[in-house]
Design a protein around this motif. Structure first.
Motif, PDB file in Angstrom:
ATOM      1  N   TYR A  14       0.834  -1.205   0.000  1.00  0.00           N
ATOM      2  CA  TYR A  14       0.000   0.000   0.000  1.00  0.00           C
ATOM      3  C   TYR A  14       0.869   1.255   0.000  1.00  0.00           C
ATOM      4  O   TYR A  14       0.594   2.207  -0.734  1.00  0.00           O
ATOM      5  N   ASP A  15       1.916   1.251   0.802  1.00  0.00           N
ATOM      6  CA  ASP A  15       2.822   2.396   0.841  1.00  0.00           C
ATOM      7  C   ASP A  15       3.447   2.634  -0.541  1.00  0.00           C
ATOM      8  O   ASP A  15       3.518   3.776  -1.012  1.00  0.00           O
ATOM      9  N   SER A  16       3.875   1.568  -1.185  1.00  0.00           N
ATOM     10  CA  SER A  16       4.458   1.691  -2.529  1.00  0.00           C
ATOM     11  C   SER A  16       3.418   2.166  -3.533  1.00  0.00           C
ATOM     12  O   SER A  16       3.715   2.984  -4.404  1.00  0.00           O
ATOM     13  N   LEU A  17       2.201   1.658  -3.400  1.00  0.00           N
ATOM     14  CA  LEU A  17       1.109   2.078  -4.279  1.00  0.00           C
ATOM     15  C   LEU A  17       0.890   3.584  -4.177  1.00  0.00           C
ATOM     16  O   LEU A  17       0.744   4.260  -5.192  1.00  0.00           O
ATOM     17  N   THR A  18       0.845   4.102  -2.968  1.00  0.00           N
ATOM     18  CA  THR A  18       0.578   5.539  -2.802  1.00  0.00           C
ATOM     19  C   THR A  18       1.687   6.387  -3.400  1.00  0.00           C
ATOM     20  O   THR A  18       1.438   7.512  -3.821  1.00  0.00           O
ATOM     21  N   ARG A  19       2.893   5.852  -3.453  1.00  0.00           N
ATOM     22  CA  ARG A  19       4.010   6.613  -4.021  1.00  0.00           C
ATOM     23  C   ARG A  19       4.145   6.453  -5.531  1.00  0.00           C
ATOM     24  O   ARG A  19       4.431   7.424  -6.228  1.00  0.00           O
ATOM     25  N   TYR A  20       3.954   5.232  -6.018  1.00  0.00           N
ATOM     26  CA  TYR A  20       4.287   4.953  -7.414  1.00  0.00           C
ATOM     27  C   TYR A  20       3.126   4.522  -8.301  1.00  0.00           C
ATOM     28  O   TYR A  20       3.245   4.542  -9.521  1.00  0.00           O
ATOM     29  N   GLY A  21       2.044   4.055  -7.712  1.00  0.00           N
ATOM     30  CA  GLY A  21       0.953   3.494  -8.498  1.00  0.00           C
ATOM     31  C   GLY A  21       1.192   2.024  -8.775  1.00  0.00           C
ATOM     32  O   GLY A  21       2.271   1.486  -8.520  1.00  0.00           O
ATOM     33  N   VAL A  22       0.173   1.355  -9.304  1.00  0.00           N
ATOM     34  CA  VAL A  22       0.256  -0.080  -9.551  1.00  0.00           C
ATOM     35  C   VAL A  22       1.310  -0.397 -10.606  1.00  0.00           C
ATOM     36  O   VAL A  22       2.167  -1.260 -10.405  1.00  0.00           O
ATOM     37  N   ARG A  23       1.274   0.295 -11.724  1.00  0.00           N
ATOM     38  CA  ARG A  23       2.186  -0.039 -12.836  1.00  0.00           C
ATOM     39  C   ARG A  23       3.647   0.188 -12.489  1.00  0.00           C
ATOM     40  O   ARG A  23       4.507  -0.581 -12.904  1.00  0.00           O
ATOM     41  N   ARG A  24       3.953   1.253 -11.752  1.00  0.00           N
ATOM     42  CA  ARG A  24       5.355   1.587 -11.491  1.00  0.00           C
ATOM     43  C   ARG A  24       5.930   0.906 -10.249  1.00  0.00           C
ATOM     44  O   ARG A  24       7.143   0.889 -10.077  1.00  0.00           O
ATOM     45  N   THR A  25       5.087   0.347  -9.401  1.00  0.00           N
ATOM     46  CA  THR A  25       5.590  -0.351  -8.214  1.00  0.00           C
ATOM     47  C   THR A  25       6.268  -1.646  -8.628  1.00  0.00           C
ATOM     48  O   THR A  25       5.772  -2.375  -9.487  1.00  0.00           O
ATOM     49  N   THR A  26       7.400  -1.923  -8.005  1.00  0.00           N
ATOM     50  CA  THR A  26       8.127  -3.173  -8.257  1.00  0.00           C
ATOM     51  C   THR A  26       8.195  -3.984  -6.967  1.00  0.00           C
ATOM     52  O   THR A  26       7.948  -3.459  -5.873  1.00  0.00           O
ATOM     53  N   MET A  27       8.557  -5.233  -7.094  1.00  0.00           N
ATOM     54  CA  MET A  27       8.761  -6.065  -5.907  1.00  0.00           C
ATOM     55  C   MET A  27       9.904  -5.504  -5.068  1.00  0.00           C
ATOM     56  O   MET A  27       9.883  -5.600  -3.840  1.00  0.00           O
ATOM     57  N   ASP A  28      10.897  -4.910  -5.725  1.00  0.00           N
ATOM     58  CA  ASP A  28      11.994  -4.275  -4.979  1.00  0.00           C
ATOM     59  C   ASP A  28      11.477  -3.121  -4.127  1.00  0.00           C
ATOM     60  O   ASP A  28      11.946  -2.915  -3.002  1.00  0.00           O
ATOM     61  N   ASP A  29      10.512  -2.349  -4.642  1.00  0.00           N
ATOM     62  CA  ASP A  29       9.931  -1.253  -3.865  1.00  0.00           C
ATOM     63  C   ASP A  29       9.259  -1.789  -2.596  1.00  0.00           C
ATOM     64  O   ASP A  29       9.420  -1.225  -1.504  1.00  0.00           O
ATOM     65  N   ILE A  30       8.506  -2.858  -2.753  1.00  0.00           N
ATOM     66  CA  ILE A  30       7.809  -3.447  -1.613  1.00  0.00           C
ATOM     67  C   ILE A  30       8.822  -3.965  -0.594  1.00  0.00           C
ATOM     68  O   ILE A  30       8.711  -3.694   0.607  1.00  0.00           O
ATOM     69  N   ALA A  31       9.821  -4.678  -1.070  1.00  0.00           N
ATOM     70  CA  ALA A  31      10.854  -5.224  -0.180  1.00  0.00           C
ATOM     71  C   ALA A  31      11.620  -4.112   0.526  1.00  0.00           C
ATOM     72  O   ALA A  31      11.865  -4.174   1.734  1.00  0.00           O
ATOM     73  N   SER A  32      11.974  -3.094  -0.221  1.00  0.00           N
ATOM     74  CA  SER A  32      12.711  -1.966   0.355  1.00  0.00           C
ATOM     75  C   SER A  32      11.894  -1.268   1.436  1.00  0.00           C
ATOM     76  O   SER A  32      12.421  -0.899   2.495  1.00  0.00           O
ATOM     77  N   THR A  33      10.609  -1.086   1.196  1.00  0.00           N
ATOM     78  CA  THR A  33       9.732  -0.458   2.187  1.00  0.00           C
ATOM     79  C   THR A  33       9.695  -1.289   3.469  1.00  0.00           C
ATOM     80  O   THR A  33       9.653  -0.739   4.572  1.00  0.00           O
ATOM     81  N   MET A  34       9.747  -2.605   3.323  1.00  0.00           N
ATOM     82  CA  MET A  34       9.732  -3.488   4.492  1.00  0.00           C
ATOM     83  C   MET A  34      11.103  -3.609   5.142  1.00  0.00           C
ATOM     84  O   MET A  34      11.203  -4.044   6.281  1.00  0.00           O
ATOM     85  N   GLY A  35      12.136  -3.302   4.375  1.00  0.00           N
ATOM     86  CA  GLY A  35      13.489  -3.485   4.883  1.00  0.00           C
ATOM     87  C   GLY A  35      13.939  -4.935   4.839  1.00  0.00           C
ATOM     88  O   GLY A  35      14.716  -5.389   5.680  1.00  0.00           O
ATOM     89  N   VAL A  36      13.440  -5.655   3.832  1.00  0.00           N
ATOM     90  CA  VAL A  36      13.799  -7.068   3.669  1.00  0.00           C
ATOM     91  C   VAL A  36      14.225  -7.295   2.219  1.00  0.00           C
ATOM     92  O   VAL A  36      14.116  -6.404   1.373  1.00  0.00           O
ATOM     93  N   SER A  37      14.680  -8.511   1.944  1.00  0.00           N
ATOM     94  CA  SER A  37      15.053  -8.851   0.573  1.00  0.00           C
ATOM     95  C   SER A  37      13.799  -9.150  -0.245  1.00  0.00           C
ATOM     96  O   SER A  37      12.746  -9.480   0.305  1.00  0.00           O
ATOM     97  N   ARG A  38      13.955  -9.060  -1.549  1.00  0.00           N
ATOM     98  CA  ARG A  38      12.842  -9.372  -2.440  1.00  0.00           C
ATOM     99  C   ARG A  38      12.399 -10.827  -2.251  1.00  0.00           C
ATOM    100  O   ARG A  38      11.212 -11.139  -2.273  1.00  0.00           O
ATOM    101  N   SER A  39      13.365 -11.742  -2.041  1.00  0.00           N
ATOM    102  CA  SER A  39      13.011 -13.152  -1.851  1.00  0.00           C
ATOM    103  C   SER A  39      12.154 -13.346  -0.593  1.00  0.00           C
ATOM    104  O   SER A  39      11.310 -14.244  -0.556  1.00  0.00           O
ATOM    105  N   ALA A  40      12.337 -12.502   0.418  1.00  0.00           N
ATOM    106  CA  ALA A  40      11.507 -12.596   1.623  1.00  0.00           C
ATOM    107  C   ALA A  40      10.055 -12.242   1.300  1.00  0.00           C
ATOM    108  O   ALA A  40       9.123 -12.842   1.839  1.00  0.00           O
ATOM    109  N   VAL A  41       9.850 -11.283   0.417  1.00  0.00           N
ATOM    110  CA  VAL A  41       8.499 -10.893   0.027  1.00  0.00           C
ATOM    111  C   VAL A  41       7.832 -12.024  -0.757  1.00  0.00           C
ATOM    112  O   VAL A  41       6.642 -12.301  -0.579  1.00  0.00           O
ATOM    113  N   TYR A  42       8.617 -12.714  -1.590  1.00  0.00           N
ATOM    114  CA  TYR A  42       8.075 -13.811  -2.396  1.00  0.00           C
ATOM    115  C   TYR A  42       7.596 -14.988  -1.541  1.00  0.00           C
ATOM    116  O   TYR A  42       6.882 -15.859  -2.031  1.00  0.00           O
ATOM    117  N   GLN A  43       7.927 -15.012  -0.268  1.00  0.00           N
ATOM    118  CA  GLN A  43       7.412 -16.069   0.613  1.00  0.00           C
ATOM    119  C   GLN A  43       5.922 -15.871   0.894  1.00  0.00           C
ATOM    120  O   GLN A  43       5.240 -16.800   1.307  1.00  0.00           O
TER     121      GLN A  43
END
Length: 188
Positions: A14-43
């Protein structure tokens, strides 16, 4: 614990969505916002579409729970109906107010979550039909028609800048006609 982590992923989505929108948000954005690796998000999510879908499900489920709660209170029919409609309006205005991108989660035509939006509106409609069937409507208006009219009113209020301010007088006027009794949110 997994549910808590999924909630963290959805909060970061949601935080990434508010900043970038659906199309521009990446998995890296979500992971970075959480402070974890992208592979952690994929769990917790398969991809960003899955993350946005789960986020849309969560937001719509929360609003539907508020609508069901409003419908179940021991109160006059008009108040219960107003509570159901308010749950829909609050969802839309909250998302629209957080960011212009947030409203993307409400698009019934969007591929990843359009069916969620459509299902939410259908569930609200069924709740309203039941409330109008219980309360009774003038002979010229069926409960399903009354539900559709109410949903149309809220959709209209969602699209104007002062929709929240117009909500009480608009629902008072509409429900007075649909219920055949004077309805007012004003306190004396």
């Amino acid at each position: 614990m997994p549910t808590d982590r999924l909630d963290e992923v959805l909060d970061a989505t949601y935080d990434s969505l508010t900043r970038y929108g659906v199309r521009r948000t990446t998995m890296d954005d979500i992971a970075s916002t959480m402070g974890v690796s992208r592979s952690a998000v994929y769990q917790y999510v398969r991809n960003k579409d899955d993350a946005f879908r789960k986020l849309a499900e969560r937001l719509h489920s929360e609003a539907l729970a508020r609508a069901r709660q409003a419908a179940a209170v021991d109160a006059p029919s008009a108040e219960r109906i107003r509570g159901v409609l308010g749950a829909k309006l609050d969802l839309v205005l909250r998302l629209a107010g957080d960011s212009p991108h947030s409203a993307e989660l409400l698009d019934e035509k969007a591929r990843p979550f359009g069916d969620i939006c459509h299902g939410f509106t259908g569930s609200l409609r069924r709740i309203l039909i039941d409330l109008f069937a219980e309360a009774g409507t003038p002979a010229a208006v069926e409960p399903a028609e009354a539900a559709d009219i109410c949903i149309a009113l809220v959709i209209g209020l969602e699209s104007v800048p002062d929709g929240r301010d117009l909500f009480a007088p608009a629902t008072d006027a509409l429900l007075t006609g649909l219920l055949g009794i004077p309805v007012s949110t004003a306190t004396g």
